[in-house]
Design a protein around this motif. Sequence first.
Motif, PDB file in Angstrom:
ATOM      1  N   MET A 168       1.106  -1.401   0.141  1.00 35.59           N
ATOM      2  CA  MET A 168       0.054   0.031   0.137  1.00 35.59           C
ATOM      3  C   MET A 168       0.975   1.026   0.315  1.00 35.59           C
ATOM      4  SD  MET A 168      -3.378  -0.812   0.034  1.00 35.59           S
ATOM      5  CE  MET A 168      -3.674  -1.686  -0.276  1.00 35.59           C
ATOM      6  N   PHE A 194      -6.406   8.335  -2.254  1.00 40.52           N
ATOM      7  CA  PHE A 194      -7.619   8.412  -3.657  1.00 40.52           C
ATOM      8  C   PHE A 194      -7.536   9.309  -4.280  1.00 40.52           C
ATOM      9  CE2 PHE A 194      -8.695   3.448  -3.086  1.00 40.52           C
ATOM     10  CZ  PHE A 194      -7.892   3.076  -3.566  1.00 40.52           C
ATOM     11  N   TYR A 229     -11.531   0.119   1.196  1.00 34.97           N
ATOM     12  CA  TYR A 229     -10.060   1.290   0.791  1.00 34.97           C
ATOM     13  C   TYR A 229     -10.026   2.522   0.972  1.00 34.97           C
ATOM     14  CZ  TYR A 229     -11.752  -2.229  -3.363  1.00 34.97           C
ATOM     15  OH  TYR A 229     -11.108  -3.479  -3.830  1.00 34.97           O
ATOM     16  N   PRO A 268      -4.575   3.290  -2.422  1.00 34.27           N
ATOM     17  CA  PRO A 268      -4.084   2.647  -3.138  1.00 34.27           C
ATOM     18  C   PRO A 268      -3.494   2.372  -3.304  1.00 34.27           C
ATOM     19  CG  PRO A 268      -4.123   5.129  -3.408  1.00 34.27           C
ATOM     20  CD  PRO A 268      -3.858   4.782  -1.861  1.00 34.27           C
ATOM     21  N   THR A 269      -3.020   0.866  -3.969  1.00 31.55           N
ATOM     22  CA  THR A 269      -2.105   0.183  -4.290  1.00 31.55           C
ATOM     23  C   THR A 269      -1.188   0.658  -4.697  1.00 31.55           C
ATOM     24  OG1 THR A 269      -3.099  -1.286  -6.101  1.00 31.55           O
ATOM     25  CG2 THR A 269      -3.749  -1.838  -3.659  1.00 31.55           C
ATOM     26  N   GLN A 305      -2.367   0.753  -8.593  1.00 30.04           N
ATOM     27  CA  GLN A 305      -3.214   2.289  -8.543  1.00 30.04           C
ATOM     28  C   GLN A 305      -2.581   3.772  -8.752  1.00 30.04           C
ATOM     29  OE1 GLN A 305      -6.089   0.970  -5.234  1.00 30.04           O
ATOM     30  NE2 GLN A 305      -7.030  -0.866  -6.503  1.00 30.04           N
ATOM     31  N   THR A 333      -3.005 -10.773 -11.101  1.00 30.56           N
ATOM     32  CA  THR A 333      -4.249 -10.750 -10.644  1.00 30.56           C
ATOM     33  C   THR A 333      -3.763 -10.451  -8.701  1.00 30.56           C
ATOM     34  OG1 THR A 333      -5.215 -12.008 -11.775  1.00 30.56           O
ATOM     35  CG2 THR A 333      -6.026 -12.136  -9.822  1.00 30.56           C
ATOM     36  N   GLY A 334      -4.433  -9.720  -7.967  1.00 32.87           N
ATOM     37  CA  GLY A 334      -3.836  -9.845  -6.299  1.00 32.87           C
ATOM     38  C   GLY A 334      -3.456  -8.379  -6.495  1.00 32.87           C
ATOM     39  N   LYS A 371      -5.093  -4.028  -9.624  1.00 35.34           N
ATOM     40  CA  LYS A 371      -5.280  -4.070 -11.122  1.00 35.34           C
ATOM     41  C   LYS A 371      -6.973  -3.606 -11.403  1.00 35.34           C
ATOM     42  CE  LYS A 371      -4.358  -8.348 -13.629  1.00 35.34           C
ATOM     43  NZ  LYS A 371      -5.837  -8.743 -13.680  1.00 35.34           N
ATOM     44  N   THR A 372      -7.933  -3.851 -11.389  1.00 39.19           N
ATOM     45  CA  THR A 372      -9.152  -4.574 -11.849  1.00 39.19           C
ATOM     46  C   THR A 372      -9.571  -2.692 -11.158  1.00 39.19           C
ATOM     47  OG1 THR A 372      -9.806  -6.338 -10.830  1.00 39.19           O
ATOM     48  CG2 THR A 372     -11.288  -5.609 -12.005  1.00 39.19           C
ATOM     49  N   ALA A 373      -9.744  -2.378  -9.988  1.00 45.72           N
ATOM     50  CA  ALA A 373      -9.738  -0.895  -9.457  1.00 45.72           C
ATOM     51  C   ALA A 373      -9.097  -0.026 -10.656  1.00 45.72           C
ATOM     52  CB  ALA A 373      -9.423  -1.181  -8.065  1.00 45.72           C
ATOM     53  N   TYR A 381     -17.762  -0.826  -7.509  1.00 47.33           N
ATOM     54  CA  TYR A 381     -17.339   0.616  -7.626  1.00 47.33           C
ATOM     55  C   TYR A 381     -18.259   1.229  -8.150  1.00 47.33           C
ATOM     56  CZ  TYR A 381     -13.267  -2.461  -6.958  1.00 47.33           C
ATOM     57  OH  TYR A 381     -12.018  -2.787  -7.220  1.00 47.33           O
TER      58      TYR A 381
END
Length: 465
Positions: A1, A6, A24, A27-28, A31, A50-51, A54-56, A100
Amino acid sequence: MTTVTFADLGIAEPLCRTLADQNYIHPTPIQAQSIPALLEGRDLLGLAQTGTGKTAAFALPILQKLTADRAKAGPKEARAVILAPTRELAMQISKSFETYGKGSRLRQAVVFGGVNQFRQVRAMSGGVDILVATPGRLLDLMNQKHVNLGRTSILVLDEADRMLDMGFFDDIVTVAKQCPKTRQTLLFSATYPEGIAKLSAQFMREPVTVKVEAQHAGAQIEQRWYEVKDTERLDAVSKLLAHFRPASTLAFCNTKAQCRDLVAVLQAQGISSLALFGELEQRERDQVLVRFANRSCSVLVATDVAARGLDITSLAAVINVDVTPDAEVHIHRIGRTGRAGESGLALNLVSMDEMGSVGKIEQLQGRESKWHPVSELVPTGKGPLVPPMVTLHIQGGRKEKIRPGDVLGALTADLGYTREQVGKINVNEWSTYVAVDRNIAEQVASRLNDGRIKGKSVKVRVLED
Ligand code: AMP
């Protein structure tokens, strides 16, 4: 993290609130690095697995941009298109957009192969803001003029390397060519093979490149290493299972052939195991995943490609039947155990000629391997490792208007079983799977075959290896 927020990245207030509701807070890394560039309209090449979040990383800027520019999708149009290799990943992405995008009023649809297209055609008829799709089905719908990408302003290729492995290169090219030249293109990939470089060169304009290393709380995972001869390897897997007796295990092999051989060895010893590899039909893949997730199969044997996008929580153990030559892949493999604060167990079988790969893994992890002798692996507990549940397959699903509650009702209210004797219920389009206590499985199957669900007689069979 990271320590930024955000809001610092340019995410607007309502979206920040939704994220806070999801817990959340920060952001990772992917992100933090991607969101500002994407909000500016830049193309992006994201090298991440994945993990990593990346989707967000792509969903949040897409939601914000589509909300801000207020354009409307015409009939059959999609303003943003996300291509994903498998139906599971497509559904997962679509669920993330729903989460989201709560309260955003953006319309979305998800389309994938293996099911009747009627509902998907209907969902697309009025146009959508966000379309998540697998390549084959999207192309079918485009060819039949049910989908039009002529005004698509954002195109995302997720797990692009996996799509290439599955032979979708030409389909991706066709889809990209149908979108306007001025669109924004995002490509995410865990690896960077030649095909990805080619796609990137052909379809992206000066992309920002973001690379994120696989990472997780390795401290929670206990790793043990065992030296074996190649001829002892598969037998050593049974010894590990008999010794540690993990409730659920994901066993990684480097090849499909090894997967098949291992399942044959385990099944011959009465250990319930199933193989997951690239070329299973969607229906077979679904069945394997359902049986593993509902605790009626102890060991899932998979290649790295097949296991990508799998979303299974609470795995007691990961076994590396073969050591992977890619140290980052190793970290990703073992990160599937020891999630969400639970402790995990990663067991690794190594032959002499794999020692070089172990060295690379030690270097990446910054710690030495703990070696144990195979002779230490004595059976513990009574009898073979047996999963607690058995899966029953019921012919008939959503098409017959069966819902999980109907199955639960037939088993508890009608047949008198307790809620505890019934496990997970999965209703698909044409079939339903229900996990029941192993001790009553045969009896339940025969009573259901004689009885009714929702007033209709049904065909039920026990799924055994
Ligand atoms: P992904 O790599 O997109 O599959 O995401 C991995 C997991 O991380 C998902 O379960 C997300 O819900 C979660 N996640 C993504 N971003 C964040 C964040 N900023 N804070 C906490 N969890 C997150």
